[in-house]
Write a protein that holds these residues in place. Structure first.
Motif, PDB file in Angstrom:
ATOM      1  N   SER A  54       3.433  66.528  82.264  1.00  0.00           N
ATOM      2  CA  SER A  54       3.440  68.075  82.317  1.00  0.00           C
ATOM      3  C   SER A  54       4.148  68.724  83.237  1.00  0.00           C
ATOM      4  CB  SER A  54       1.898  68.692  82.284  1.00  0.00           C
ATOM      5  OG  SER A  54       1.068  67.860  81.198  1.00  0.00           O
ATOM      6  N   TYR A  86       2.363  66.284  77.442  1.00  0.00           N
ATOM      7  CA  TYR A  86       3.682  65.632  77.391  1.00  0.00           C
ATOM      8  C   TYR A  86       4.776  66.461  77.201  1.00  0.00           C
ATOM      9  CZ  TYR A  86       0.663  61.710  75.315  1.00  0.00           C
ATOM     10  OH  TYR A  86      -0.303  60.824  75.071  1.00  0.00           O
ATOM     11  N   ASN A  87       4.387  67.759  77.572  1.00  0.00           N
ATOM     12  CA  ASN A  87       5.389  68.766  77.479  1.00  0.00           C
ATOM     13  C   ASN A  87       5.804  69.116  78.867  1.00  0.00           C
ATOM     14  OD1 ASN A  87       6.696  71.386  77.609  1.00  0.00           O
ATOM     15  ND2 ASN A  87       5.287  72.130  76.056  1.00  0.00           N
ATOM     16  N   ARG A  89       3.122  57.256  72.423  1.00  0.00           N
ATOM     17  CA  ARG A  89       2.247  58.524  72.672  1.00  0.00           C
ATOM     18  C   ARG A  89       2.105  59.192  71.077  1.00  0.00           C
ATOM     19  NH1 ARG A  89       5.076  61.018  78.174  1.00  0.00           N
ATOM     20  NH2 ARG A  89       3.939  60.014  79.613  1.00  0.00           N
ATOM     21  N   PRO A 149       8.553  71.550  68.456  1.00  0.00           N
ATOM     22  CA  PRO A 149       7.589  71.519  69.415  1.00  0.00           C
ATOM     23  C   PRO A 149       6.183  71.713  69.118  1.00  0.00           C
ATOM     24  CG  PRO A 149       8.947  73.380  69.768  1.00  0.00           C
ATOM     25  CD  PRO A 149       9.443  72.675  68.576  1.00  0.00           C
ATOM     26  N   SER A 192       5.348  74.373  81.635  1.00  0.00           N
ATOM     27  CA  SER A 192       4.004  73.998  81.205  1.00  0.00           C
ATOM     28  C   SER A 192       3.144  74.100  82.499  1.00  0.00           C
ATOM     29  CB  SER A 192       3.695  72.537  81.107  1.00  0.00           C
ATOM     30  OG  SER A 192       4.364  72.415  79.759  1.00  0.00           O
ATOM     31  N   GLU A 200       8.098  58.508  70.570  1.00  0.00           N
ATOM     32  CA  GLU A 200       7.735  59.081  71.999  1.00  0.00           C
ATOM     33  C   GLU A 200       6.831  58.197  72.735  1.00  0.00           C
ATOM     34  OE1 GLU A 200       9.590  61.535  73.139  1.00  0.00           O
ATOM     35  OE2 GLU A 200      10.412  61.717  71.112  1.00  0.00           O
ATOM     36  N   ASN A 259       4.947  70.532  72.394  1.00  0.00           N
ATOM     37  CA  ASN A 259       5.668  69.698  73.163  1.00  0.00           C
ATOM     38  C   ASN A 259       6.971  70.014  73.956  1.00  0.00           C
ATOM     39  OD1 ASN A 259       3.567  67.792  72.892  1.00  0.00           O
ATOM     40  ND2 ASN A 259       4.348  67.223  70.661  1.00  0.00           N
TER      41      ASN A 259
END
Length: 464
Positions: free
Chosen positions: A322, A255-256, A133, A204, A326, A116, A224
């Protein structure tokens, strides 16, 4: 003679059955573009959030089917029509030509090599590089010892640029050429790593740990993706937080890109619990539908009771990746508890969508599902408004504590010394807030690994 007659009957019957199977399976009638476009138009006319902004979607726009068909025939492809029906400020509605792949992605199933990454361009030089990431377990990236914080500037020996990165990183197999980034200088290394994508289901709930910092127990959840097929895993994490007796909670959605509104409701209810039955959000639709209130709840999608923490304060880590659910989490909790947002400004998506299929009621399980194509429409159909009436945050949500990741030293996720987590912990422990640090002014964000997914930065309601 009797045996011969039976044999002939058996042969004729076999040919007939074989012919039927061939007709059903091998020679399906392919839907025409007009048929597909008619389906797309009907969905948008009835459900599109911005219907009022597109006069062509008015209920009385065409006098009869012939006039509507003449309009539809002015578009070369279904995609051309769909794009022509979109409101100019709509960044998130989309059309797919294979809804089976979309359904897999909603469940977290993708072609993935486990790396990722994010992609940025150095403003001063125009150079482009990727930074790792995190690494998904049991993937090619893990097997090849790719690590968070690695920098790469080449793919298959070609230098990454602002115009070629999408095509270079889309194949199932490619190699990355490593580099270093120090003091603003990008330096290529000779090392390269080969990576292979495979079908993969991502959990996630990436990290769920209880940290003990200065004798204080603090829960850390790196989450995530809001996916309801992993609601049980999310709920179990909160059971562990309860058992550990945490006093504070940090939720990391840096990173969601979003997902299920229902799962967002569940997560908000896990953080709190004392607001069960109160207003979570109001969903506002177009003129064809009445607004709907969504309430805080006490059960996840499986029917299990929610493990709630009854907190009055929560820390949420964000970046420019995000989005959607999120952001909804922050927005819907803010009227009820103290939400401290740490990191950088979010994407700015407050709308939700739903998948529509070509059937009598536009659902997957509707009667007369058109088997002649696999197109599906995922238009924005609602906007979420929190209990204070707050919505339309098109420019994103701005953090209370602004601090950005350092690409040259990303740190270890979940480590108390990692930049964003440390900023949150310092505030929890009363060690003071960091002076404003935002290196994003020196970089232009180009994309990330999840940009290849149809579900990228989406917030959606459950499909029937």
């Amino acid at each position: 003679m009797k045996k011969l007659s039976c044999l002939l009957l058996l042969i004729i019957t076999s040919l007939s059955v074989s012919s039927c199977f061939k007709d059903l399976d091998d020679e399906k009638i392919q839907a025409s573009d007009l048929e597909i476009q008619d389906f797309i138009y009907k969905v948008m006319r009835k459900h599109y959030l911005y219907k009022a902004e597109k006069p062509v979607l008015a209920d009385d726009r065409f006098s009869d089917n012939a006039e509507r068909n003449a309009y539809l025939n002015t578009f070369m492809t279904p995609k051309d029509l769909f794009n022509g029906l979109l409101y100019s400020q709509d960044r998130f509605s989309f059309l797919v030509d294979n809804y089976r792949q979309l359904e897999q992605q909603f469940n977290g199933i993708t072609k993935n090599n486990g790396m990722e990454f994010g992609l940025v361009q150095i403003q001063s030089s125009g150079e482009v590089f990727g930074y790792v990431r995190y690494i998904l377990p049991n993937t090619s990236a893990e097997a090849n010892m790719v690590e968070r914080g690695m920098i790469f500037n080449r793919v298959d020996d070609q230098i990454l640029t602002a115009t070629n990165f999408k095509s270079l990183l889309s194949p199932d197999n490619y190699s990355i050429g490593l580099a270093t980034f120090e003091d603003g200088t990008l330096t290529p290394l000779e090392t390269s790593i080969n990576l292979q994508k495979q079908q993969y289901t991502e959990n996630p709930v990436f990290i769920a740990n209880t940290l003990t910092v200065e004798q204080q127990k603090i829960g850390y959840l790196m989450y995530n993706g809001f996916r309801d097929n992993f609601d049980a895993e999310l709920n179990n994490a909160f059971a562990d937080f309860n058992a550990d007796g945490i006093q504070d909670l940090v939720i990391d959605v840096r990173y969601n890109g979003g997902g299920s509104i229902e799962t967002c409701n569940d997560l908000a209810s896990m953080v709190t619990g004392q607001f069960n039955g109160e207003l979570f959000s109001t969903q506002v639709f177009n003129e064809n539908f009445s607004d709907e209130e969504v309430l805080f709840n006490n059960k996840i999608s499986t029917g299990a009771n929610i493990n709630n923490l009854n907190l009055n304060k929560v820390y949420i880590l964000t970046t420019g990746s995000s989005a959607s659910a999120s952001e909804l989490l922050i927005s819907t909790l803010t009227p009820y508890i103290d939400v401290v947002q740490v990191g950088t400004t979010t994407v700015g998506k407050f709308q939700g969508s739903r998948t529509f299929y070509d059937s009598n009621n536009f659902s997957r399980n509707g009667t007369n599902l058109n088997l002649g194509h696999t197109y599906a429409v995922q238009p924005l159909i609602l906007k979420s408004v929190n209990a204070n009436g707050f919505t339309d945050y098109v420019n994103g949500l701005t953090p209370n504590i602004e601090v950005s990741e350092d690409f040259s030293n990303l740190g270890e996720l979940g480590n108390p010394d990692e930049t964003l987590l440390k900023a949150a912990l310092d505030d929890i422990l009363g060690n003071g807030r960091p002076s404003r640090r935002n290196q994003s002014l020196n970089f232009k964000t180009l994309g990330e690994s999840k940009m290849y997914n149809a579900t990228y930065q989406r917030m959606y309601v459950g499909n029937e």
